[in-house]
Design a protein around this motif. Structure first.
Motif, PDB file in Angstrom:
ATOM      1  N   ASP A 217       0.823  -1.182   0.021  1.00  0.00           N
ATOM      2  CA  ASP A 217      -0.091  -0.096  -0.038  1.00  0.00           C
ATOM      3  C   ASP A 217       0.765   1.127  -0.021  1.00  0.00           C
ATOM      4  OD1 ASP A 217      -1.786   1.878   0.156  1.00  0.00           O
ATOM      5  OD2 ASP A 217      -2.722   1.239   1.996  1.00  0.00           O
ATOM      6  N   LEU A 218       1.272   1.565  -1.206  1.00  0.00           N
ATOM      7  CA  LEU A 218       2.307   2.838  -1.473  1.00  0.00           C
ATOM      8  C   LEU A 218       1.654   4.025  -1.993  1.00  0.00           C
ATOM      9  CD1 LEU A 218       5.060   0.626  -3.012  1.00  0.00           C
ATOM     10  CD2 LEU A 218       4.569   0.985  -0.544  1.00  0.00           C
ATOM     11  N   ASN A 219       2.054   5.281  -1.620  1.00  0.00           N
ATOM     12  CA  ASN A 219       1.533   6.440  -2.000  1.00  0.00           C
ATOM     13  C   ASN A 219       2.701   7.295  -2.710  1.00  0.00           C
ATOM     14  OD1 ASN A 219      -1.302   6.019  -1.146  1.00  0.00           O
ATOM     15  ND2 ASN A 219      -0.493   6.626   0.910  1.00  0.00           N
ATOM     16  N   ASN A 220       2.545   7.909  -3.735  1.00  0.00           N
ATOM     17  CA  ASN A 220       3.427   8.743  -4.358  1.00  0.00           C
ATOM     18  C   ASN A 220       5.003   8.119  -4.444  1.00  0.00           C
ATOM     19  OD1 ASN A 220       4.157  11.229  -5.671  1.00  0.00           O
ATOM     20  ND2 ASN A 220       4.855  12.082  -3.740  1.00  0.00           N
ATOM     21  N   VAL A 221       4.868   6.885  -4.927  1.00  0.00           N
ATOM     22  CA  VAL A 221       6.093   6.181  -5.177  1.00  0.00           C
ATOM     23  C   VAL A 221       6.256   5.918  -6.737  1.00  0.00           C
ATOM     24  CG1 VAL A 221       6.151   5.126  -3.025  1.00  0.00           C
ATOM     25  CG2 VAL A 221       4.958   3.917  -5.032  1.00  0.00           C
ATOM     26  N   THR A 222       7.676   6.027  -7.346  1.00  0.00           N
ATOM     27  CA  THR A 222       7.764   5.522  -8.872  1.00  0.00           C
ATOM     28  C   THR A 222       7.690   3.996  -8.697  1.00  0.00           C
ATOM     29  OG1 THR A 222      10.046   5.363  -8.379  1.00  0.00           O
ATOM     30  CG2 THR A 222       9.525   7.595  -8.861  1.00  0.00           C
ATOM     31  N   ILE A 223       7.681   3.772  -9.947  1.00  0.00           N
ATOM     32  CA  ILE A 223       7.545   2.101 -10.436  1.00  0.00           C
ATOM     33  C   ILE A 223       8.984   1.447  -9.916  1.00  0.00           C
ATOM     34  CG2 ILE A 223       7.467   0.376 -12.084  1.00  0.00           C
ATOM     35  CD1 ILE A 223       5.657   2.115 -13.606  1.00  0.00           C
ATOM     36  N   LEU A 224      10.294   2.201 -10.259  1.00  0.00           N
ATOM     37  CA  LEU A 224      11.335   1.803  -9.883  1.00  0.00           C
ATOM     38  C   LEU A 224      11.400   1.445  -8.164  1.00  0.00           C
ATOM     39  CD1 LEU A 224      14.211   0.893 -10.525  1.00  0.00           C
ATOM     40  CD2 LEU A 224      15.083   3.304 -10.255  1.00  0.00           C
ATOM     41  N   ASN A 225      10.883   2.377  -7.589  1.00  0.00           N
ATOM     42  CA  ASN A 225      10.959   2.313  -5.940  1.00  0.00           C
ATOM     43  C   ASN A 225      10.114   1.099  -5.520  1.00  0.00           C
ATOM     44  OD1 ASN A 225      12.744   4.519  -5.910  1.00  0.00           O
ATOM     45  ND2 ASN A 225      11.272   5.941  -5.427  1.00  0.00           N
ATOM     46  N   ALA A 226       9.050   1.234  -6.157  1.00  0.00           N
ATOM     47  CA  ALA A 226       8.039   0.001  -5.867  1.00  0.00           C
ATOM     48  C   ALA A 226       8.710  -1.573  -5.975  1.00  0.00           C
ATOM     49  CB  ALA A 226       6.832   0.134  -6.698  1.00  0.00           C
ATOM     50  N   LEU A 227       9.286  -1.585  -7.150  1.00  0.00           N
ATOM     51  CA  LEU A 227      10.205  -2.705  -7.543  1.00  0.00           C
ATOM     52  C   LEU A 227      11.361  -3.030  -6.388  1.00  0.00           C
ATOM     53  CD1 LEU A 227      10.502  -2.818 -11.238  1.00  0.00           C
ATOM     54  CD2 LEU A 227       9.258  -4.442 -10.004  1.00  0.00           C
ATOM     55  N   HIS A 228      12.001  -2.031  -6.092  1.00  0.00           N
ATOM     56  CA  HIS A 228      12.947  -2.172  -4.886  1.00  0.00           C
ATOM     57  C   HIS A 228      12.324  -2.730  -3.826  1.00  0.00           C
ATOM     58  CE1 HIS A 228      16.463  -1.070  -6.986  1.00  0.00           C
ATOM     59  NE2 HIS A 228      16.147   0.198  -7.551  1.00  0.00           N
ATOM     60  N   LEU A 229      11.167  -2.099  -3.439  1.00  0.00           N
ATOM     61  CA  LEU A 229      10.650  -2.308  -2.064  1.00  0.00           C
ATOM     62  C   LEU A 229      10.103  -3.670  -2.298  1.00  0.00           C
ATOM     63  CD1 LEU A 229       9.842  -1.461   0.699  1.00  0.00           C
ATOM     64  CD2 LEU A 229       7.566  -0.570  -0.488  1.00  0.00           C
ATOM     65  N   LEU A 230       9.614  -4.169  -3.340  1.00  0.00           N
ATOM     66  CA  LEU A 230       9.140  -5.723  -3.573  1.00  0.00           C
ATOM     67  C   LEU A 230      10.408  -6.719  -3.430  1.00  0.00           C
ATOM     68  CD1 LEU A 230       6.856  -7.600  -4.174  1.00  0.00           C
ATOM     69  CD2 LEU A 230       7.174  -7.107  -6.699  1.00  0.00           C
ATOM     70  N   ALA A 231      11.273  -6.211  -3.756  1.00  0.00           N
ATOM     71  CA  ALA A 231      12.497  -7.170  -3.751  1.00  0.00           C
ATOM     72  C   ALA A 231      13.207  -7.269  -2.530  1.00  0.00           C
ATOM     73  CB  ALA A 231      13.750  -6.561  -4.797  1.00  0.00           C
ATOM     74  N   LEU A 232      13.109  -6.166  -1.703  1.00  0.00           N
ATOM     75  CA  LEU A 232      13.748  -6.241  -0.364  1.00  0.00           C
ATOM     76  C   LEU A 232      12.629  -7.099   0.329  1.00  0.00           C
ATOM     77  CD1 LEU A 232      14.625  -2.646   0.222  1.00  0.00           C
ATOM     78  CD2 LEU A 232      16.372  -4.786   0.318  1.00  0.00           C
ATOM     79  N   GLN A 233      11.218  -7.047   0.268  1.00  0.00           N
ATOM     80  CA  GLN A 233      10.364  -7.641   0.848  1.00  0.00           C
ATOM     81  C   GLN A 233      10.312  -9.257   0.760  1.00  0.00           C
ATOM     82  OE1 GLN A 233       6.530  -5.608   0.793  1.00  0.00           O
ATOM     83  NE2 GLN A 233       5.574  -7.268   2.376  1.00  0.00           N
TER      84      GLN A 233
END
Length: 627
Positions: A217-233
């Motif tokens: 559940d992300l607000n105001n993020v780029t797709i690259l940042n979302a991919l990074h967060l998913l990889a870390l998780q």
């Protein structure tokens, strides 16, 4: 009678006229001689001599010599206008001569000689603008050529670092516009697929990839940042396969080793380093960055590294930070050694002098009775007796000698290195052992029997005797110079007998300390003074101790030796420490690290902005992104 008187009168008159004319002629000749002498003296004046030499040189077109002589003439007679005019004329002609010579050298492509001639012309006649212009043009050209050469040299050194890298697969650029709201709850595989559809990427998974529930559940993020967060998780990373395809891999050491892309880079050092400094650099790379595959190549002055592009780039930055030029310091050393030896010997020593001239010290006397045959006591005479009177040697010696030795060497040393100075001699001394000869080297006795002896296996070492100085300077950040100084002053002493072998002994005076000096400050490192006072008395016991009479029965020798060594040190910085050739911001990555670009597309329950197909600037990559 009348005629006789008249004749006598005329005779007297003629004689008087002749005497007057002779006196007048003498006065005229004297005046002419005085005038000639004055003219000769004026002609022999220094100014006139230089002036005549200058005119002769000018007639021969030797304008440099003419100018020198005219200048000397003008200096002797500054009020002489003719000298001044000739000097100015010779100056102008000499400047024009050197100007033409410079142009001729320039036509012959002899640039250095042309610059020298133009410099002479400009120095002789500062008002000669043509010579100044030609000189400025050539000097500017020389500076430009030198700068171009240095630039080519730097480019050649940088080109040697460029490595042929494997072809790099880069993703299409990602938009930088953030997603207003991204919310999804599903397994990790579906979330990857959703984000990749938004970015316009193809996604693939390895066989050991296991999906797991994920909620974002992300607000105001780029797709690259979302991919990074998913990889870390999900503890995964991705590898770029094509320009629009990535492969999702579980993050573990085995997969890192199998899927990570590694590069090899040779980093050339810009400065010469000692082995200890090179070892320190490789140790820092291993312990700080964790890079294990490192090879130091001293012959090529390079370090070879193999690892991931990110670690290799960090290693290059660290190497260039540590690879900086050291300061160079000129050590001006002055060693002054003064020796004084004063000997005074005075006295009367009982001794016997033989006919050969040898002296035997001591009181010796005798009485000899040698009567003739048939002599009786009543008829003894002085011829039958002889008396030997003790003799003595009178000594009166005064010897005063002094020696001064001055050395003023200059030693250039790099910051942190040790400069060694040895002034004196190297004295050998024997070290060794005696081994059985085993029948070799037998000697023969007078009876003819052979005797097995010993063979000396002797080894020699050398001892530095004199003034030995070891200096280790270090330039501090505040401009001061810290110096570790070790001064050893030694001399040869009388030999001693050790196991039947005469070995020299050495006297030693040593100072070791640390000092801090300003640049150009002079410090006295050692004023070592040694004084030896010796008094020797030789004579007749008892009589030689009586005041006033001791000089008649004894010899007193007084010797005073004084040695003074003064060492002065003046450090001067002749080269400042240079920074690294390149900073971290100026480094070229060993291999460009691509960043995934994801053209957005519509997704369920995700308001996505329209795709904007323009290249995005480089963005930082997380620890889970891999090429």
């Amino acid at each position: 009678m009348l005629s006789g008187n008249f004749f006598d009168h005329n005779t007297v008159y003629i004689s008087c006229c002749t005497f007057g004319r002779g006196l007048l002629m003498k006065r005229r000749v004297g005046g002419v001689l005085v005038l000639a002498g004055l003219l000769m003296c004026s002609a022999c004046a220094p100014g006139n001599v230089y002036f005549q030499k200058g005119r002769k040189a000018a007639y021969q077109k030797d304008w440099d010599t003419a100018l020198i002589n005219f200048e000397k003439a003008a200096q002797t007679q500054p009020e002489n206008a003719e000298f001044q005019l000739e000097e100015q004329h010779a100056r102008m002609e000499a400047a024009l001569f050197h100007l033409e010579q410079g142009k001729q050298f320039l036509r012959q492509q002899r640039v250095e000689q042309a610059i020298g001639e133009f410099q002479k012309a400009a120095s002789i006649d500062p008002s000669n603008l043509a010579a100044k212009q030609e000189l400025a043009r050539l000097l500017a050209k020389e500076v430009a050529v030198k700068q171009a050469h240095e630039k080519r040299l730097q480019q050649a050194l940088k080109a040697s670092e460029r490595q042929v890298q494997p072809s790099v697969v880069e993703l299409t650029p990602l938009p930088e516009e953030p997603l207003a709201h991204f919310r999804i709850s599903a397994d990790s595989k579906r979330v990857y697929e959703t984000l990749c559809k938004l970015a316009g990427l193809n996604v693939a998974f390895t066989s050991d990839f296991q999906a797991q529930p994920v909620s974002l559940d992300l607000n105001n993020v780029t797709i690259l940042n979302a991919l990074h967060l998913l990889a870390l998780q999900t503890h995964t990373f991705w590898k770029v396969i094509t320009a629009n395809t990535i492969l999702i891999v579980p993050d573990n050491p085995a997969n890192r080793r199998d899927y990570q892309t590694e590069v090899v880079r040779t980093v050339y050092l810009q400065n010469s380093m000692k082995p200890a400094d090179r070892t320190a650099i490789t140790t820092a790379l291993k312990q700080i960055l964790g890079i294990q595959r490192i090879i130091d190549n001293p012959d090529a002055n390079a370090i070879i590294i193999r690892d991931t592009p990110k670690k290799v780039q960090e290693a290059v930055d660290l190497i260039h930070d540590l690879d900086h030029g050291k300061a160079e310091i000129m050590m001006d050393i002055t060693v002054l050694e003064a020796d004084a030896d004063r000997v005074r010997e005075l006295g009367l020593t009982p001794a016997t002098v033989s006919p050969s001239g040898s002296v035997t010290k001591g009181l010796q006397g005798a009485a000899i009775f040698n009567p003739t045959s048939g002599a009786t006591l009543a008829h003894l005479s002085t011829n039958d007796f002889s008396l030997v009177v003790p003799s003595a040697v009178a000594t009166a010696i005064l010897n005063d000698s002094s020696t001064r030795i001055l050395q003023n060497p200059e030693v250039q040393v790099t910051d942190g290195d040790t400069a060694t100075l040895r002034i004196g001699s190297r004295i050998p001394y024997a070290t060794g052992s005696f081994l059985p000869s085993l029948g070799v080297g037998q000697t023969t006795t007078p009876g003819g029997a052979g005797v097995s002896g010993l063979i000396a296996n002797t080894q020699f070492q050398f001892q530095d005797v004199g003034v030995n100085v070891d200096l280790t300077p270090h330039l501090l950040p505040d401009g001061e110079i810290a110096i570790h100084a070790k001064i050893d002053i030694s001399s040869v002493q009388p030999s001693v007998e050790i196991a039947g072998v005469n070995e020299p002994t050495f006297g030693q005076r040593q100072i070791e300390h640390d000092i801090r000096l300003d640049e150009g400050q002079t410090s006295v490192l050692g004023g070592l003074l040694q004084t030896t006072d010796t008094t020797t008395v030789a004579g007749v016991p008892g009589l030689g101790s009586i005041p006033g009479l001791k000089y008649l029965f004894s010899d007193t020798k007084h010797e005073k030796q004084q040695t003074d060594v003064l060492i002065m040190l003046t450090p001067r910085v002749i080269r400042l420490p240079g920074p690294g050739v390149e900073t971290a911001a100026d480094q070229t990555p060993a291999r460009p690290v691509p960043k995934p670009a994801t053209p957005p597309s519509a997704a369920p329950a995700v308001p996505a902005p329209p795709a904007i197909p323009h290249p995005a600037p480089a963005s930082p990559q997380g620890p889970h992104q891999q090429q």
